[in-house]
Design an enzyme around this catalytic site. Structure first.
Site, PDB file in Angstrom:
ATOM      1  N   LYS A 135       0.836  -1.218   0.000  1.00 57.01           N
ATOM      2  CA  LYS A 135       0.000   0.000   0.000  1.00 57.01           C
ATOM      3  C   LYS A 135       0.863   1.257   0.000  1.00 57.01           C
ATOM      4  O   LYS A 135       0.684   2.159  -0.808  1.00 57.01           O
ATOM      5  CB  LYS A 135      -0.933   0.020   1.233  1.00 57.01           C
ATOM      6  CG  LYS A 135      -1.830  -1.198   1.365  1.00 57.01           C
ATOM      7  CD  LYS A 135      -2.703  -1.133   2.595  1.00 57.01           C
ATOM      8  CE  LYS A 135      -1.969  -1.193   3.923  1.00 57.01           C
ATOM      9  NZ  LYS A 135      -1.325  -2.466   4.234  1.00 57.01           N
ATOM     10  N   ARG A 168      -0.282  -8.749  13.559  1.00 60.52           N
ATOM     11  CA  ARG A 168      -0.868  -7.796  12.597  1.00 60.52           C
ATOM     12  C   ARG A 168      -1.709  -8.537  11.552  1.00 60.52           C
ATOM     13  O   ARG A 168      -2.763  -8.065  11.160  1.00 60.52           O
ATOM     14  CB  ARG A 168       0.242  -6.983  11.915  1.00 60.52           C
ATOM     15  CG  ARG A 168       0.773  -5.871  12.826  1.00 60.52           C
ATOM     16  CD  ARG A 168       2.162  -5.429  12.444  1.00 60.52           C
ATOM     17  NE  ARG A 168       2.277  -4.897  11.114  1.00 60.52           N
ATOM     18  CZ  ARG A 168       3.422  -4.842  10.430  1.00 60.52           C
ATOM     19  NH1 ARG A 168       4.548  -5.293  10.972  1.00 60.52           N
ATOM     20  NH2 ARG A 168       3.455  -4.314   9.247  1.00 60.52           N
ATOM     21  N   ARG A 198      -9.605   0.902   8.911  1.00 59.96           N
ATOM     22  CA  ARG A 198      -9.175  -0.457   9.263  1.00 59.96           C
ATOM     23  C   ARG A 198     -10.252  -1.194  10.035  1.00 59.96           C
ATOM     24  O   ARG A 198     -10.067  -2.369  10.368  1.00 59.96           O
ATOM     25  CB  ARG A 198      -7.931  -0.382  10.144  1.00 59.96           C
ATOM     26  CG  ARG A 198      -6.644  -0.479   9.373  1.00 59.96           C
ATOM     27  CD  ARG A 198      -5.563  -0.239  10.378  1.00 59.96           C
ATOM     28  NE  ARG A 198      -4.416  -1.046  10.143  1.00 59.96           N
ATOM     29  CZ  ARG A 198      -3.354  -0.613   9.463  1.00 59.96           C
ATOM     30  NH1 ARG A 198      -3.371   0.582   8.915  1.00 59.96           N
ATOM     31  NH2 ARG A 198      -2.311  -1.373   9.341  1.00 59.96           N
ATOM     32  N   ARG A 228      11.463  -1.280  10.954  1.00 62.90           N
ATOM     33  CA  ARG A 228      10.375  -0.878  11.858  1.00 62.90           C
ATOM     34  C   ARG A 228      10.288  -1.801  13.062  1.00 62.90           C
ATOM     35  O   ARG A 228      10.494  -3.003  12.938  1.00 62.90           O
ATOM     36  CB  ARG A 228       9.042  -0.885  11.094  1.00 62.90           C
ATOM     37  CG  ARG A 228       8.721   0.441  10.466  1.00 62.90           C
ATOM     38  CD  ARG A 228       7.541   0.399   9.554  1.00 62.90           C
ATOM     39  NE  ARG A 228       6.373  -0.293  10.064  1.00 62.90           N
ATOM     40  CZ  ARG A 228       5.206  -0.362   9.412  1.00 62.90           C
ATOM     41  NH1 ARG A 228       5.076   0.227   8.247  1.00 62.90           N
ATOM     42  NH2 ARG A 228       4.182  -1.019   9.919  1.00 62.90           N
ATOM     43  N   ARG A 284      11.899  -5.516   4.988  1.00 58.48           N
ATOM     44  CA  ARG A 284      11.655  -4.084   4.714  1.00 58.48           C
ATOM     45  C   ARG A 284      12.629  -3.182   5.470  1.00 58.48           C
ATOM     46  O   ARG A 284      12.967  -3.395   6.626  1.00 58.48           O
ATOM     47  CB  ARG A 284      10.233  -3.710   5.117  1.00 58.48           C
ATOM     48  CG  ARG A 284      10.013  -2.197   5.053  1.00 58.48           C
ATOM     49  CD  ARG A 284       8.583  -1.815   5.124  1.00 58.48           C
ATOM     50  NE  ARG A 284       7.877  -2.371   6.251  1.00 58.48           N
ATOM     51  CZ  ARG A 284       6.559  -2.300   6.378  1.00 58.48           C
ATOM     52  NH1 ARG A 284       5.829  -1.704   5.461  1.00 58.48           N
ATOM     53  NH2 ARG A 284       5.972  -2.827   7.438  1.00 58.48           N
TER      54      ARG A 284
HETATM   55  P1  AP5 Z   1       4.873  -1.501   1.937  1.00 57.39           P
HETATM   56  O1  AP5 Z   1       4.474  -0.714   0.747  1.00 57.39           O
HETATM   57  O2  AP5 Z   1       5.594  -0.798   3.043  1.00 57.39           O
HETATM   58  O3  AP5 Z   1       3.604  -2.316   2.473  1.00 57.39           O
HETATM   59  P2  AP5 Z   1       2.300  -1.818   3.227  1.00 57.39           P
HETATM   60  O4  AP5 Z   1       1.117  -2.503   2.605  1.00 57.39           O
HETATM   61  O5  AP5 Z   1       2.256  -0.325   3.283  1.00 57.39           O
HETATM   62  O6  AP5 Z   1       2.559  -2.514   4.609  1.00 57.39           O
HETATM   63  P3  AP5 Z   1       2.580  -1.952   6.116  1.00 57.39           P
HETATM   64  O7  AP5 Z   1       3.274  -2.979   6.934  1.00 57.39           O
HETATM   65  O8  AP5 Z   1       3.121  -0.558   6.179  1.00 57.39           O
HETATM   66  O9  AP5 Z   1       1.096  -1.970   6.421  1.00 57.39           O
HETATM   67  P4  AP5 Z   1       0.491  -2.030   7.801  1.00 57.39           P
HETATM   68  O10 AP5 Z   1      -0.934  -1.871   7.419  1.00 57.39           O
HETATM   69  O11 AP5 Z   1       0.836  -3.190   8.622  1.00 57.39           O
HETATM   70  O12 AP5 Z   1       1.252  -0.847   8.590  1.00 57.39           O
HETATM   71  P5  AP5 Z   1       0.868   0.641   8.909  1.00 57.39           P
HETATM   72  O13 AP5 Z   1       2.106   1.428   8.881  1.00 57.39           O
HETATM   73  O14 AP5 Z   1      -0.297   1.105   8.102  1.00 57.39           O
HETATM   74  O15 AP5 Z   1       5.768  -2.730   1.424  1.00 57.39           O
HETATM   75  C1  AP5 Z   1       6.352  -3.677   2.309  1.00 57.39           C
HETATM   76  C2  AP5 Z   1       7.704  -4.140   1.757  1.00 57.39           C
HETATM   77  O16 AP5 Z   1       7.499  -4.797   0.511  1.00 57.39           O
HETATM   78  C3  AP5 Z   1       8.690  -2.994   1.472  1.00 57.39           C
HETATM   79  O17 AP5 Z   1       9.986  -3.450   1.772  1.00 57.39           O
HETATM   80  C4  AP5 Z   1       8.561  -2.738  -0.031  1.00 57.39           C
HETATM   81  O18 AP5 Z   1       9.781  -2.260  -0.594  1.00 57.39           O
HETATM   82  C5  AP5 Z   1       8.211  -4.129  -0.550  1.00 57.39           C
HETATM   83  N1  AP5 Z   1       7.294  -4.057  -1.691  1.00 57.39           N
HETATM   84  C6  AP5 Z   1       6.119  -3.384  -1.740  1.00 57.39           C
HETATM   85  N2  AP5 Z   1       5.504  -3.552  -2.936  1.00 57.39           N
HETATM   86  C7  AP5 Z   1       6.332  -4.377  -3.648  1.00 57.39           C
HETATM   87  C8  AP5 Z   1       6.260  -4.935  -4.951  1.00 57.39           C
HETATM   88  N3  AP5 Z   1       5.205  -4.699  -5.757  1.00 57.39           N
HETATM   89  N4  AP5 Z   1       7.258  -5.733  -5.361  1.00 57.39           N
HETATM   90  C9  AP5 Z   1       8.319  -6.002  -4.557  1.00 57.39           C
HETATM   91  N5  AP5 Z   1       8.458  -5.493  -3.297  1.00 57.39           N
HETATM   92  C10 AP5 Z   1       7.467  -4.693  -2.849  1.00 57.39           C
HETATM   93  O19 AP5 Z   1       0.357   0.505  10.409  1.00 57.39           O
HETATM   94  C11 AP5 Z   1       1.233   0.139  11.468  1.00 57.39           C
HETATM   95  C12 AP5 Z   1       0.466   0.087  12.787  1.00 57.39           C
HETATM   96  O20 AP5 Z   1      -0.118   1.377  13.081  1.00 57.39           O
HETATM   97  C13 AP5 Z   1      -0.744  -0.877  12.810  1.00 57.39           C
HETATM   98  O21 AP5 Z   1      -0.357  -2.189  13.117  1.00 57.39           O
HETATM   99  C14 AP5 Z   1      -1.610  -0.227  13.922  1.00 57.39           C
HETATM  100  O22 AP5 Z   1      -1.109  -0.533  15.195  1.00 57.39           O
HETATM  101  C15 AP5 Z   1      -1.413   1.266  13.688  1.00 57.39           C
HETATM  102  N6  AP5 Z   1      -2.406   1.821  12.766  1.00 57.39           N
HETATM  103  C16 AP5 Z   1      -2.173   2.369  11.538  1.00 57.39           C
HETATM  104  N7  AP5 Z   1      -3.325   2.787  10.989  1.00 57.39           N
HETATM  105  C17 AP5 Z   1      -4.315   2.491  11.874  1.00 57.39           C
HETATM  106  C18 AP5 Z   1      -5.732   2.666  11.868  1.00 57.39           C
HETATM  107  N8  AP5 Z   1      -6.357   3.217  10.818  1.00 57.39           N
HETATM  108  N9  AP5 Z   1      -6.430   2.249  12.951  1.00 57.39           N
HETATM  109  C19 AP5 Z   1      -5.807   1.717  14.019  1.00 57.39           C
HETATM  110  N10 AP5 Z   1      -4.482   1.498  14.096  1.00 57.39           N
HETATM  111  C20 AP5 Z   1      -3.739   1.896  13.029  1.00 57.39           C
END
Ligand code: AP5
Length: 219
Positions: free
Chosen positions: A15, A171, A88, A160, A127
């Site tokens: 994402k 997660r 979410r 991270r 990552r």
């Molecule tokens: P990346 O693009 O970083 O993946 P992502 O889908 O953004 O994954 P996240 O882990 O950031 O999502 P998340 O939902 O767990 O975390 P968030 O920060 O939102 O890609 C991942 C890796 O793959 C990278 O190394 C990238 O280079 C590689 N990659 C990507 N696409 C690729 C491709 N096509 N080909 C090859 N490699 C690729 O949330 C973290 C925490 O915050 C949550 O657990 C929660 O505690 C809190 N939080 C955040 N939002 C909320 C909410 N709305 N409500 C409540 N709690 C929340």
């Protein structure tokens, strides 16, 4: 060039990676609740201190805290908004409808990135993120030119604190219980589109742009 779009998908679905390409090229604002929370943690604000425990354990931060934080950031979304990591839960999705109604805009599309679980684990396990510009790299799939240094801004890369095996498992569990039901929530509103997120990021980007064009957005 205006669109109001949600990116859905499991942790590691890509994402953040595709969101960055979309906003860079289209002038929308990116709302990544995960990045916002990590900034609050870095500032050691009261919100950051409260959110950190939930995040490190792989759990969701309570809805009321997230919705309050989101409202202040959406104020500048008049040219389009890309939501990455929000909503979410169903409560967050309902709150978003109300906020968009107040803004006088409506959601165009919800894109669900589909990625098999073994690839999610491989992506999250390798990552690396830039401390300065938040760009994402991967030890194997997209390594930086110089070890530990961001290609874009020269910032330091780090892993991270929630990208460890225990938090990743939690997660994924939370994703299946709380966020996956949003797929049906948006299917029922005829807003959901599924895209194969296991391919190269540029191909995923291209599919999303093609989808928006077909739906009448001038992306
Ligand atoms: P990346 O693009 O970083 O993946 P992502 O889908 O953004 O994954 P996240 O882990 O950031 O999502 P998340 O939902 O767990 O975390 P968030 O920060 O939102 O890609 C991942 C890796 O793959 C990278 O190394 C990238 O280079 C590689 N990659 C990507 N696409 C690729 C491709 N096509 N080909 C090859 N490699 C690729 O949330 C973290 C925490 O915050 C949550 O657990 C929660 O505690 C809190 N939080 C955040 N939002 C909320 C909410 N709305 N409500 C409540 N709690 C929340």
């Amino acid at each position: 060039m205006k669109a109001y779009l949600i990116l859905l998908g499991a942790p590691g679905a890509g994402k953040g990676t595709v969101a960055k390409r979309l906003v860079d090229k289209n002038g929308w604002i990116q709302i990544s609740t995960g990045d916002m929370l990590r900034e609050e943690i870095a500032k050691q604000s009261p919100l950051g201190l409260e959110a950190k425990n939930y995040m490190d354990q792989g759990n969701l931060v309570p809805d009321d805290l997230i919705i309050k934080m989101l409202k202040t950031h959406l104020e500048h979304g008049e040219n389009g908004v890309l939501l990455d990591g929000f909503p979410r839960t169903e409560a967050q999705a309902i709150a978003l409808d109300a906020i968009f109604f107040e803004m006088g805009v409506s959601l165009d599309s919800v894109v669900n990135l589909l990625v098999p679980e073994e690839l999610l684990l491989a992506r999250l396990g390798g990552r690396l993120v830039c401390k300065e510009c938040k760009a994402s790299f991967h030890k194997l799939f997209s390594p930086p030119k110089e070890v530990g240094v961001c290609d874009h801004c020269g910032g330091t890369l780090y892993q991270r604190s929630d990208d460890n095996p225990e938090s990743i498992q939690q997660r994924l569990k939370v994703y299946h219980a709380s966020t996956k039901p949003l797929i049906d929530f948006y299917k029922d509103k005829s807003l959901l589109f599924e895209i194969d997120g296991s391919r190269d990021a540029e191909e995923v980007y291209f599919d999303i742009i093609t989808l928006l064009e077909k739906r009448g957005n001038n992306a």
